[in-house]
Design a protein around this motif. Structure first.
Motif, PDB file in Angstrom:
ATOM      1  N   ARG A   1      -0.982   7.123   7.896  1.00 49.50           N
ATOM      2  CA  ARG A   1      -0.460   6.126   6.960  1.00 49.50           C
ATOM      3  C   ARG A   1       0.619   6.708   6.049  1.00 49.50           C
ATOM      4  O   ARG A   1       0.807   6.209   4.934  1.00 49.50           O
ATOM      5  N   VAL A   2       1.312   7.712   6.458  1.00 54.23           N
ATOM      6  CA  VAL A   2       2.255   8.388   5.575  1.00 54.23           C
ATOM      7  C   VAL A   2       3.334   7.426   5.073  1.00 54.23           C
ATOM      8  O   VAL A   2       3.642   7.415   3.873  1.00 54.23           O
ATOM      9  N   LYS A   3       3.902   6.628   5.944  1.00 52.28           N
ATOM     10  CA  LYS A   3       4.951   5.707   5.505  1.00 52.28           C
ATOM     11  C   LYS A   3       4.419   4.728   4.460  1.00 52.28           C
ATOM     12  O   LYS A   3       5.030   4.511   3.415  1.00 52.28           O
ATOM     13  N   GLU A   4       3.276   4.128   4.744  1.00 50.65           N
ATOM     14  CA  GLU A   4       2.647   3.202   3.802  1.00 50.65           C
ATOM     15  C   GLU A   4       2.328   3.914   2.483  1.00 50.65           C
ATOM     16  O   GLU A   4       2.566   3.378   1.395  1.00 50.65           O
ATOM     17  N   PHE A   5       1.798   5.124   2.578  1.00 47.91           N
ATOM     18  CA  PHE A   5       1.417   5.907   1.413  1.00 47.91           C
ATOM     19  C   PHE A   5       2.632   6.196   0.529  1.00 47.91           C
ATOM     20  O   PHE A   5       2.588   5.997  -0.684  1.00 47.91           O
ATOM     21  N   THR A   6       3.725   6.656   1.138  1.00 39.76           N
ATOM     22  CA  THR A   6       4.915   6.984   0.346  1.00 39.76           C
ATOM     23  C   THR A   6       5.565   5.731  -0.228  1.00 39.76           C
ATOM     24  O   THR A   6       6.045   5.753  -1.360  1.00 39.76           O
ATOM     25  N   GLU A   7       5.576   4.658   0.531  1.00 40.93           N
ATOM     26  CA  GLU A   7       6.158   3.412   0.023  1.00 40.93           C
ATOM     27  C   GLU A   7       5.346   2.869  -1.151  1.00 40.93           C
ATOM     28  O   GLU A   7       5.921   2.407  -2.138  1.00 40.93           O
ATOM     29  N   ASN A   8       4.038   2.951  -1.081  1.00 35.20           N
ATOM     30  CA  ASN A   8       3.187   2.473  -2.174  1.00 35.20           C
ATOM     31  C   ASN A   8       3.374   3.301  -3.442  1.00 35.20           C
ATOM     32  O   ASN A   8       3.213   2.788  -4.550  1.00 35.20           O
ATOM     33  N   LYS A   9       3.698   4.567  -3.282  1.00 33.32           N
ATOM     34  CA  LYS A   9       3.928   5.445  -4.430  1.00 33.32           C
ATOM     35  C   LYS A   9       5.404   5.496  -4.831  1.00 33.32           C
ATOM     36  O   LYS A   9       5.764   6.201  -5.765  1.00 33.32           O
ATOM     37  N   SER A  10       6.237   4.772  -4.104  1.00 37.48           N
ATOM     38  CA  SER A  10       7.691   4.730  -4.371  1.00 37.48           C
ATOM     39  C   SER A  10       8.319   6.123  -4.392  1.00 37.48           C
ATOM     40  O   SER A  10       9.083   6.464  -5.291  1.00 37.48           O
ATOM     41  N   ILE A  11       7.956   6.925  -3.393  1.00 36.01           N
ATOM     42  CA  ILE A  11       8.570   8.250  -3.257  1.00 36.01           C
ATOM     43  C   ILE A  11       9.285   8.340  -1.914  1.00 36.01           C
ATOM     44  O   ILE A  11       8.885   7.702  -0.943  1.00 36.01           O
ATOM     45  N   THR A  12      10.325   9.137  -1.896  1.00 37.60           N
ATOM     46  CA  THR A  12      11.069   9.324  -0.655  1.00 37.60           C
ATOM     47  C   THR A  12      10.331  10.315   0.241  1.00 37.60           C
ATOM     48  O   THR A  12       9.483  11.092  -0.223  1.00 37.60           O
ATOM     49  N   ILE A  13      10.694  10.290   1.492  1.00 33.58           N
ATOM     50  CA  ILE A  13      10.104  11.252   2.436  1.00 33.58           C
ATOM     51  C   ILE A  13      10.521  12.672   2.039  1.00 33.58           C
ATOM     52  O   ILE A  13       9.731  13.612   2.141  1.00 33.58           O
ATOM     53  N   TYR A  14      11.741  12.822   1.561  1.00 34.41           N
ATOM     54  CA  TYR A  14      12.213  14.137   1.113  1.00 34.41           C
ATOM     55  C   TYR A  14      11.332  14.651  -0.037  1.00 34.41           C
ATOM     56  O   TYR A  14      10.893  15.801  -0.020  1.00 34.41           O
ATOM     57  N   LYS A  15      11.073  13.826  -1.036  1.00 37.53           N
ATOM     58  CA  LYS A  15      10.226  14.239  -2.166  1.00 37.53           C
ATOM     59  C   LYS A  15       8.802  14.518  -1.688  1.00 37.53           C
ATOM     60  O   LYS A  15       8.188  15.493  -2.125  1.00 37.53           O
ATOM     61  N   PHE A  16       8.299  13.682  -0.808  1.00 34.81           N
ATOM     62  CA  PHE A  16       6.969  13.890  -0.231  1.00 34.81           C
ATOM     63  C   PHE A  16       6.888  15.273   0.417  1.00 34.81           C
ATOM     64  O   PHE A  16       5.954  16.028   0.161  1.00 34.81           O
ATOM     65  N   ALA A  17       7.878  15.610   1.239  1.00 34.94           N
ATOM     66  CA  ALA A  17       7.897  16.908   1.918  1.00 34.94           C
ATOM     67  C   ALA A  17       7.925  18.052   0.908  1.00 34.94           C
ATOM     68  O   ALA A  17       7.181  19.029   1.050  1.00 34.94           O
ATOM     69  N   LYS A  18       8.785  17.938  -0.100  1.00 31.97           N
ATOM     70  CA  LYS A  18       8.885  18.985  -1.124  1.00 31.97           C
ATOM     71  C   LYS A  18       7.592  19.115  -1.912  1.00 31.97           C
ATOM     72  O   LYS A  18       7.122  20.226  -2.169  1.00 31.97           O
ATOM     73  N   ASP A  19       7.017  17.989  -2.324  1.00 36.64           N
ATOM     74  CA  ASP A  19       5.782  18.013  -3.111  1.00 36.64           C
ATOM     75  C   ASP A  19       4.645  18.678  -2.354  1.00 36.64           C
ATOM     76  O   ASP A  19       3.904  19.480  -2.907  1.00 36.64           O
ATOM     77  N   VAL A  20       4.527  18.330  -1.079  1.00 35.84           N
ATOM     78  CA  VAL A  20       3.411  18.819  -0.273  1.00 35.84           C
ATOM     79  C   VAL A  20       3.665  20.231   0.253  1.00 35.84           C
ATOM     80  O   VAL A  20       2.730  20.971   0.534  1.00 35.84           O
ATOM     81  N   GLY A  21       4.931  20.606   0.363  1.00 36.41           N
ATOM     82  CA  GLY A  21       5.259  21.938   0.873  1.00 36.41           C
ATOM     83  C   GLY A  21       5.334  21.986   2.385  1.00 36.41           C
ATOM     84  O   GLY A  21       4.978  22.990   2.999  1.00 36.41           O
ATOM     85  N   ILE A  22       5.793  20.883   2.984  1.00 35.55           N
ATOM     86  CA  ILE A  22       5.955  20.843   4.440  1.00 35.55           C
ATOM     87  C   ILE A  22       7.427  20.625   4.761  1.00 35.55           C
ATOM     88  O   ILE A  22       8.212  20.251   3.889  1.00 35.55           O
ATOM     89  N   SER A  23       7.787  20.856   5.997  1.00 32.57           N
ATOM     90  CA  SER A  23       9.183  20.676   6.383  1.00 32.57           C
ATOM     91  C   SER A  23       9.548  19.196   6.361  1.00 32.57           C
ATOM     92  O   SER A  23       8.695  18.325   6.553  1.00 32.57           O
ATOM     93  N   PHE A  24      10.833  18.944   6.124  1.00 32.60           N
ATOM     94  CA  PHE A  24      11.315  17.568   6.141  1.00 32.60           C
ATOM     95  C   PHE A  24      11.092  16.958   7.516  1.00 32.60           C
ATOM     96  O   PHE A  24      10.737  15.786   7.619  1.00 32.60           O
ATOM     97  N   ASN A  25      11.290  17.746   8.573  1.00 31.94           N
ATOM     98  CA  ASN A  25      11.098  17.234   9.935  1.00 31.94           C
ATOM     99  C   ASN A  25       9.667  16.754  10.154  1.00 31.94           C
ATOM    100  O   ASN A  25       9.444  15.703  10.766  1.00 31.94           O
ATOM    101  N   THR A  26       8.705  17.518   9.667  1.00 31.67           N
ATOM    102  CA  THR A  26       7.303  17.120   9.796  1.00 31.67           C
ATOM    103  C   THR A  26       7.039  15.838   9.024  1.00 31.67           C
ATOM    104  O   THR A  26       6.418  14.899   9.538  1.00 31.67           O
TER     105      THR A  26
END
Length: 67
Positions: free
Chosen positions: A6-31
């Motif tokens: 549910r990553v897309k739903e999760f990030t959209e509900n929190k109004s965060i970009t995939i880039y910010k999600f990757a940085k926050d979690v410490g994973i690659s942008f590609n992942t």
């Protein structure tokens, strides 16, 4: 039993970009991008733990079962 993420739903509900999600979690942008754009792609246990630890959520907020 099929699992999906549910990553897309999760990030959209929190109004965060995939880039910010990757940085926050410490994973690659590609992942992060692949998780957000392919619900059938499941995070590794390490990535799932990182997401859950950072956002203080249970794994079932990120991965769910489709019957």
């Amino acid at each position: 039993m099929v699992l999906k993420n549910r990553v897309k739903e999760f990030t959209e509900n929190k109004s965060i970009t995939i880039y910010k999600f990757a940085k926050d979690v410490g994973i690659s942008f590609n992942t992060a991008y692949r998780l957000a754009n392919d619900p059938a792609h499941l995070p590794s246990i390490t990535v799932l733990e990182a997401i859950c630890d950072y956002y203080k959520v249970d794994p079932n907020k990120i991965v769910y079962r489709v019957d």
